[in-house]
Every structure is written in C-alpha cells, then in structure tokens.
Design a protein around this motif. Sequence first.
Motif, short mmCIF file in Angstrom:
data_model
loop_
_atom_site.label_atom_id
_atom_site.label_comp_id
_atom_site.label_asym_id
_atom_site.label_seq_id
_atom_site.Cartn_x
_atom_site.Cartn_y
_atom_site.Cartn_z
N LEU A 117 0.77 -0.05 6.59
CA LEU A 117 -0.48 -0.20 7.69
C LEU A 117 -1.72 -0.25 6.73
N LEU A 118 -2.54 -1.35 7.08
CA LEU A 118 -3.91 -1.18 6.62
C LEU A 118 -4.79 -0.57 7.33
N ASP A 119 -4.66 -1.19 8.78
CA ASP A 119 -5.86 -0.77 9.87
C ASP A 119 -5.06 -0.71 11.16
N MET A 120 -5.79 -0.10 12.19
CA MET A 120 -5.20 -0.23 13.32
C MET A 120 -6.36 0.12 14.52
N VAL A 121 -6.48 -0.88 15.64
CA VAL A 121 -7.40 -0.78 16.28
C VAL A 121 -6.66 -0.62 17.79
N GLU A 122 -7.29 0.37 18.54
CA GLU A 122 -6.82 0.47 19.96
C GLU A 122 -7.49 -0.60 20.80
N ILE A 162 -3.81 7.84 13.24
CA ILE A 162 -2.90 7.13 12.42
C ILE A 162 -3.65 6.23 11.26
N LYS A 163 -4.74 5.63 11.90
CA LYS A 163 -5.71 4.81 11.05
C LYS A 163 -6.00 5.63 9.79
N ILE A 164 -6.52 6.87 9.94
CA ILE A 164 -6.99 7.85 9.05
C ILE A 164 -6.08 8.12 8.11
N LEU A 165 -4.61 8.30 8.74
CA LEU A 165 -3.45 8.90 7.93
C LEU A 165 -3.10 7.79 6.95
N ALA A 166 -3.30 6.57 7.37
CA ALA A 166 -2.78 5.35 6.45
C ALA A 166 -3.98 5.26 5.18
N LYS A 167 -5.11 5.94 5.38
CA LYS A 167 -6.08 5.76 4.11
C LYS A 167 -5.51 6.51 2.96
N ASP A 168 -4.98 7.73 3.39
CA ASP A 168 -4.41 8.56 2.12
C ASP A 168 -2.82 8.34 1.62
N LYS A 169 -2.00 7.92 2.82
CA LYS A 169 -0.51 7.86 2.66
C LYS A 169 0.05 6.54 3.21
N ASP A 170 1.30 6.29 2.80
CA ASP A 170 1.63 5.12 3.03
C ASP A 170 2.22 5.22 4.55
N VAL A 171 1.95 4.34 5.47
CA VAL A 171 2.41 4.45 6.68
C VAL A 171 3.18 2.91 7.00
#
Length: 296
Positions: free
Chosen positions: A189-194, A238-247
């Motif tokens: 995951l790079l980015d996620m939009v609701e 989740i979008k923030i989580l993906a900045k630091d960690k693999d999702v």
Amino acid sequence: MNNKVRKAVIPCAGLGTRFLPATKAMAKEMLPIVDIPTLQYQIKEAVDAGIEEVILIISNNKEEIKKHFQRDIDYENYLYEKGKYEEAKLIKDISTMAKITYVVQEEQKGLGHAILCAKEAVGDEPFVVILGDDLIINENGKNVSSQMIDIYDKYHCSVIGCQNVEPSQVNKYGIMALKNKMENRIGYLLDMVEKPKLEDAPSTLACLGRYLLTSDIFAILENTKPGKGGEIQLTDAIKILAKDKDVIVYDFVGNRYDIGDKFGYVKAVIDFSLKRDDMKDKVLNHIKNVLSDNKD
Ligand code: G1P
C-alpha cells in the motif's frame, strides 16, 4: 507481543438506515439470509479461520445480538420436550460456536472509532476485522479471513483485503494506490482514499470489508481526526500506518455480496437458497415461473 492471530473484531454498532424500516427495532446484523442471521455467517468465517475470540462492537440497543449468541437452556429444553431435537441442537450450537466478547461503542463516530473501542479487548496482538456488510464466500477453498491470516503468518504485517470494482463504484469504498505492481495477488500500500470521486480515485482497487491489522493501528487511531463524512475513518489511519510500515494489499479469492445494499442482499438470499438442498428445487422452479411470466 503475541504473533498468532487469535482475535477478530466485528463492528455491529451501526444504525442500518439503509434497511429502514426493518432496522428500526431490529439490529441490521440480525437480518437473515433465509434463516441464518448475517452476523452468524461472519462469526462462522472467523471461527473457521481458527479465531479463538470474537469481539463484537455493539451499541446499547443491540441486546438481541447478545440474546442470539447466548445459551437459552429453557428454550432448548422446550424443543427437546416437543421432540424437536435438530432445532434444539441448532440453537445450542450457536451459543458454543465462539467465545464472544462485547464492547459498547457509546457514540457512533465512525469505523475507525469503532475499531479503537476494541483496543483493550484486543491488546498487543494482530487481529482480523470483519465488516458485516460484506459477505464473502469462497466455496472451494479457504475463507477470506483464513487467506489473510496465511499472508500475515508469512509477512508479519497488516493486510487489507481487496478486489477491483467497477469505476462507477469507487465512491462507495476505500480505494488504494500501490507502491508496486501486484504479483501473486499481493501488492504494497502506498495510499488510500475513503470513497473518492472517480476523477480522484487512484485506482479501482477497493477495500472490501476485511482487514488484518497489527496493534500499532490503535495509537494511530487515537490521533486520527474526523475525515470523510465527519467520521473517524479507518482508511485514514491505515494510510498513516503505511507511511512507516509495510501494509499488504491482498486480492482475495471469493465471491462478495454487498449485503448492506438491498439488491446485494436479495442476490445473497437467492444464491444461498440455491445452494441448499431443502430450497434449491423450489426456488429454481419459482425463478423459472417468474421468467416465463415476464418474457416480454
Ligand atoms: C467501510 C470503509 C470503506 C470500505 C467499506 C467496505 O465503508 O470505510 O473504506 O471500503 O467499508 O465495505 P462503509 O461501507 O461502512 O461506509
């Protein structure tokens, strides 16, 4: 930290306004697919995937959910006395299918907030999230939660279950952009939009109601401000989580019914009836009659 996926969270506190008036006095999770409440399917999915404890996030007025899943020995005895042994077993089995923990969400502040309510009950371990509006069936293989647990066991990071949707549908889902091209059903995951407008959607890859999250999501949710629709969105966390960690974004195998939508619900009732020995012939016959009555 425990690394085994043992717990599942199912948010059940929503009002179910799309199914009014049925949901005025009844929890939408209790709407049946023929004779089995939809929530029972979701709990069975968790149990079949090896989950040991199911955490239901409920609102104060969802007592009938508790009533459905708790043991009712008087009712069992009544059925036994009447010689209805199969029915007695049926209701007993519901109460023993899973260890269920209830957490009350006092205010409806969004999906992210509902998940945050499970913080204490989950603790410091990875957990599955199953959204009730998405009924997912994989007839000839592992169910979707089980597939996602397999991915977690291999990669030890959060996993988001997805499938491609029609472009006209992107405004109904969390839509994802990947860092790389998907390979063997997996991308990062790079980015996620609701629920973006089509012109703002980064792809047609939609999150379809299954997540496997590591417990670091809770600290992020605690600081997540209301987003789309004024609600605390899981998507934003989740979008923030993906900045630091693999999702991992995982294109699961399975047929999905959007049972939060009236037509999706009717489709599920028809398809599920057609799979049942006690219903199949009658329903097929009826469909044939309906078709011949509506030829033109
Ligand atoms: C929620 C999530 C959305 C996700 C969807 C899946 O939306 O916010 O990101 O794609 O579930 O069904 P809801 O349908 O609850 O509005």
